[in-house]
Design a protein around this motif. Structure first.
Motif, PDB file in Angstrom:
ATOM      1  N   UNK A 147       0.838  -1.208   0.000  1.00  0.00           N
ATOM      2  CA  UNK A 147       0.000   0.000   0.000  1.00  0.00           C
ATOM      3  C   UNK A 147       0.872   1.257   0.000  1.00  0.00           C
ATOM      4  N   UNK A 148       1.979   1.196   0.722  1.00  0.00           N
ATOM      5  CA  UNK A 148       2.885   2.357   0.790  1.00  0.00           C
ATOM      6  C   UNK A 148       3.491   2.628  -0.582  1.00  0.00           C
ATOM      7  N   UNK A 149       3.875   1.561  -1.262  1.00  0.00           N
ATOM      8  CA  UNK A 149       4.439   1.756  -2.608  1.00  0.00           C
ATOM      9  C   UNK A 149       3.399   2.321  -3.564  1.00  0.00           C
ATOM     10  N   UNK A 150       2.163   1.883  -3.420  1.00  0.00           N
ATOM     11  CA  UNK A 150       1.091   2.444  -4.256  1.00  0.00           C
ATOM     12  C   UNK A 150       0.938   3.934  -3.943  1.00  0.00           C
ATOM     13  N   UNK A 151       0.903   4.265  -2.652  1.00  0.00           N
ATOM     14  CA  UNK A 151       0.745   5.664  -2.240  1.00  0.00           C
ATOM     15  C   UNK A 151       1.872   6.538  -2.760  1.00  0.00           C
ATOM     16  N   UNK A 152       3.096   6.001  -2.762  1.00  0.00           N
ATOM     17  CA  UNK A 152       4.243   6.787  -3.221  1.00  0.00           C
ATOM     18  C   UNK A 152       4.211   6.973  -4.732  1.00  0.00           C
TER      19      UNK A 152
END
Ligand code: FES
Ligand code: FES
Lengths: 154, 751
Positions: free
Chosen positions: A125-130
């Motif tokens: 999810x963090x990679x998607x957000x970034x």
């Protein structure tokens, strides 16, 4: 000087100013209006297309940069071979999750997510957000995330 | 000043008659032939017949529902079709829905009935009726989508009646065919059956015969336990076209031979064109001509980029008309001054001044909110073609008929000869209504597009750049208030005094649900040249921030828990108590949270829906508030489509969160300082909290859903920030405040 590129597999040659942004060449010269104008300064992502597979904000890419390249727009994202009625699995997930509201940001959103998943098929999810910094004024983000999880964690 | 109509038109006279007689049926008085005949002419093709106002049944047994509302993504087209289809017992797979054509016959009659019956119009329409034009629109153009009213008014008073009446007509037709009583027939999935016999006929087969009967105005409705479509998660009709690029928005219009227009307009509100020299830009490739407007110049070219580049390069000067002295600071100064002066009554209950004098403790505070732009993802645009005494318009609008009236006025083309092609809207939020309030003479993109089209021999698409869009919006107004409250020895509020700037709509937005015996709520005005307009949830945005933050202040001053404090004061408001309690329970209010996180709460009723929100918030390493989770409890009476209902609440929360954290339009030198997204920041995916939505099926009157999720966000956030920092946030957005421990008292004040 004429500029040539392929859009969704089809060859086009344009005689336009070299510094015309790709966005306006696609929309106004070629009539491919699926790619949207939101800000004109690479700040919103509505105009995202893929140039040789890489997501780019077409409002800030001069058309001359795309000379000789292969461009994919939202109109070319569908996969005719898919068993989902021609839609790509990502588009299908978007329908299943009923992601779009007004829908205006969604062409760019889908093109950006599609490019991300080619590079990183199982993003956190963090990679998607970034990676996905596209603005959605309707706040479809929770469903964007849910749909991405559906296709990457199936 | 506001807009004047040049000459009395047919519409106006009708409206005048309607106003005087009080009995105008919207759209009907205009047409010679009956309403139904006109509809048949407009939308029915060979073999198809309208059987009631908004439904069309074709021989292939497909039922098409015409919805007189714009779908901005909040799903009214699908939801309203569900309501009609359920009442008529249609097979959902055989139901289609379309936005109604922009013809008065499709105007929102249920809204019209509200007016003709002497009832007050819905909030959104009642508001700001200060121009003659708006009154015309109000009574003649009932296709406005706003005020969260689609499902509440059109659905409840129009679609259900249409569906139920259609079913009765179809049954009558079947009974006549089979020579039996209507009670011998039953309806399932778009088919009428003769009970106990092997006979049936589809809606499509019966449609022509059914059209012979008049629709009943008082058909029998299903009871909620009989619903088979309403209340089920249902996929929207508009979604597939929004994932493959085929959906056509206003900005995508491409009528044959179209040219593009870009504007160069006075950045100062109320400014005028002084001089310009277009000789250089007219030499540029693709530039066709320039059109003078009162506020600037439009550049016409064969490609939008060429038009926009040329407009930016144009040698031009404006006359600011003295408005360049106006700034946010001067506007707030004016507000403060007005707040000291005479005020007008909103609510007077008991003796607030007296109770304040005798109170054990007096609490005072002053609040402010800035201007806000709508910043729809699709910048404003409008395509108009004036030809052969006609005008055609391609636009995404919240009000197709109002747009039609406006284009008629602007182009001078007769109303009957204006055709509107309603296209998808890339966001609305109150922005896409062809009405502005303020001092500008020609204030909207619809007006400009119309004026331009008159001067060009081709369809012209006017597109706003993001900068045009942000700097020439109709803004959520910047306002301020002063509040005082008195607490008795036990910490119970005995007096509530609120003086606020600008009486906006809805009228009840400044009122409180709490049992405070003595109340004095009064308002003042301080007009400015900055155009204002409805912004998602309208006046609830500012008043919920004021009232729900101040309630928190009172709880703190009373030494009470903000949740218990509210619950006690809501003893006569069971629905408010229920949503607050549900939100608290689901959020785990009062239970331990991860280190550094706190809860903030707020509740508000708007558009007949009550929403309580609990925000879970911490400060990040830069001392910026970070919202982890938003728990919403919602009582909107009944949920029509749970899938879109949830999406609407999520959307409203994120819209409110963006405004609370970052939203601020400032005026300097009479103009807006922000120009594009980097200056007017948006919440993105990475900052999006988990949003949980819980609905209460109270069975009460249906409430709206597009807006009510927005108002509680800002006060709930501010209340959480107070708990975290001891700092009371009385002015938005959050980003203007330094929340670092070094900035002042920290933490201990909050306990
Ligand atoms: S239009 Fe290109 S990023 Fe916004
Ligand atoms: S769906 Fe409306 S902007 Fe994203």
């Amino acid at each position: 000087m004429p500029i040539s590129f392929k859009v969704n597999g089809k060859e086009h040659t344009l005689d336009v100013e070299e510094d015309m942004p790709l966005l306006w060449a696609l929309r106004d010269e070629l009539g491919l209006t699926g790619t949207k104008f939101g800000c004109g300064i690479a700040a919103c992502g509505a105009c995202t297309v893929q140039v040789d597979g890489t997501a780019m904000r077409s409002c800030s890419v001069p058309v001359s940069y795309a000379d000789g390249s292969e461009i994919t727009t939202i109109e070319g994202l569908a996969d005719p071979d898919a068993d989902t009625g021609g839609l790509s699995p990502l588009q299908q997930a978007w329908i299943e999750r009923q992601v779009p509201q007004c829908g205006y940001c969604q062409s760019g959103m889908l093109m950006a997510v599609d490019a991300l998943l080619k590079e990183n098929p199982q993003p956190t999810d963090e990679e998607v957000g970034a990676a996905i910094t596209n603005i959605c004024r309707c706040g479809s983000y929770p469903r964007v995330l849910a749909a991405i999880r559906d296709v990457t964690r199936a | 000043m506001a807009f004047d109509l040049k000459k009395p038109t047919r519409r106006q006279m009708l409206v005048g008659g309607g106003l005087a007689g009080g009995a105008l049926l919207v759209g009907v008085s205009m047409s010679g032939p009956s309403r139904r005949e006109r509809e048949n002419a407009i939308a029915a093709e060979g073999g198809e017949k309208f059987v009631t106002t908004w439904l069309k049944i074709s021989p292939d047994n497909v039922t098409t529902v015409y919805v007189p509302h714009s779908d901005m993504g909040q799903g009214p087209i699908t939801a309203l079709a569900m309501m009609a289809a359920d009442e008529m017992d249609a097979d959902w797979n055989l139901v289609r829905a379309e936005q109604a054509p922009a013809e008065p016959e499709f105007a929102n009659e249920s809204l019209g009935l509200f007016i003709t019956k002497g009832q007050t119009a819905p909030d959104m329409l009642a508001g700001a009726a200060e121009t003659l034009w708006y009154n015309v629109a109000k009574f003649m153009s009932m296709q406005i989508t706003g005020g969260s009213m689609a499902v509440r008014y059109t659905g409840q008073h129009g679609m259900r009646i249409a569906g139920a009446a259609a079913k009765e007509m179809l049954v009558k037709a079947a009974a006549a065919r089979w020579n039996c009583a209507a009670s011998d027939c039953e309806v399932r999935d778009s088919v009428v059956y003769l009970k106990g016999k092997n006979r049936s006929a589809t809606f499509g087969e019966l449609a022509v015969e059914a059209a012979e009967y008049s629709p009943s105005a008082t058909p029998t409705f299903k009871t909620p336990d009989q619903y088979r479509i309403v209340g089920r998660p249902t996929k929207r009709f508009d979604v597939p076209g929004k994932v493959d690029g085929s959906g056509t928005y206003g900005i995508d219009a491409r009528p044959e031979g179209m040219l593009y227009a870009a504007l160069r307009q006075s950045p100062v509100f109320g400014g005028k064109l002084k001089r310009y020299d277009a000789s250089e830009i007219l030499k540029r490739r693709g530039v066709k001509k320039v059109v003078e407007l009162p506020v600037g110049v439009a550049v016409i070219a064969d490609n939008f980029w060429r038009a926009k580049q040329a407009a930016a390069a144009l040698d031009i000067e404006f006359d600011t008309g003295g408005n360049d002295a106006i700034s946010s600071a001067s506007i707030f100064e004016g507000h403060e001054k007005a707040l000291q002066g005479d005020s007008t009554e909103d609510v007077e209950k008991g003796d607030a001044e007296g109770a304040l004098k005798n109170a054990a403790k007096v609490v005072e505070a002053a609040y402010r909110v800035p201007y806000l732009a709508h910043a729809t993802m699709e910048p404003m645009n409008c395509t108009v073609w004036v030809h052969d005494g006609k005008a055609e318009v391609w636009v995404g609008t919240q009000d197709p008929l109002g747009t039609r009236a406006r284009v008629a006025d602007m182009t001078g083309v007769d109303y009957d000869n204006v055709k509107v092609h309603p296209l998808l809207l890339g966001g609305g939020f109150g922005r896409r209504i062809p009405y502005r309030s303020g001092f500008s003479e020609f204030p909207s993109e619809i007006d400009y597009a119309s004026l331009i089209a008159k001067e060009v021999d081709a369809p012209v698409k006017l597109v706003y750049t993001r900068e045009d869009d942000m700097q020439h919006d109709a803004y959520r107004i910047a306002v301020a208030n002063t509040m005082k409250a008195g607490l008795d020895e036990d910490g119970n509020p005995v007096a509530w005094l609120n003086r606020y700037v600008y009486k906006d709509e809805p009228a009840e937005a400044p009122h409180i649900p709490y049992a405070v015996e003595n109340q004095s709520i009064r308002y003042v005005d301080n007009p400015t040249p900055v155009p204002r307009g409805p912004w998602r949830s309208v006046a609830h945005t500012q008043h919920t921030f004021f009232n729900e933050s101040f309630m928190d202040e009172l709880a703190h001053e009373a030494g009470k828990d903000p949740y218990e404090f509210r619950m006690a004061l809501l003893k006569d408001k069971p629905r408010h108590r229920a949503v607050l309690q549900l939100a608290a329970e689901k959020a785990g209010l009062g239970k331990p949270l991860p280190e550094g996180r706190v809860h903030g709460i707020a509740v508000q009723q708007s558009f007949s829906t009550i929403v309580a929100e609990v925000l879970e918030v911490s400060l990040d390493e830069d001392n910026r508030p970070r919202v982890h989770k938003v728990t919403c409890a919602v009582d909107c009476g009944r949920v029509i489509n749970p899938d879109t209902a949830e999406a609407q609440v999520q959307s409203a929360v994120i819209y409110g969160l963006t405004a609370a954290l970052y939203g601020q339009i400032t005026i300097e030198g009479g103009a807006v300082t922000q120009g594009n997204f980097p200056d007017y920041r948006m919440v993105t995916l990475a900052e999006t909290p988990v949003i949980e939505t819980h609905f209460i099926d109270s069975g009460e009157a249906l409430g709206g859903l597009g807006e009510p999720g927005t108002p509680p966000v800002a006060p709930a956030l501010a209340n959480a920030v107070f708990k975290l920092t001891g700092k009371r946030i009385r002015e938005l957005p959050m980003s203007i405040h330094d929340l670092s421990p070094a900035s002042g008292k920290f933490a201990q004040a909050a306990d």
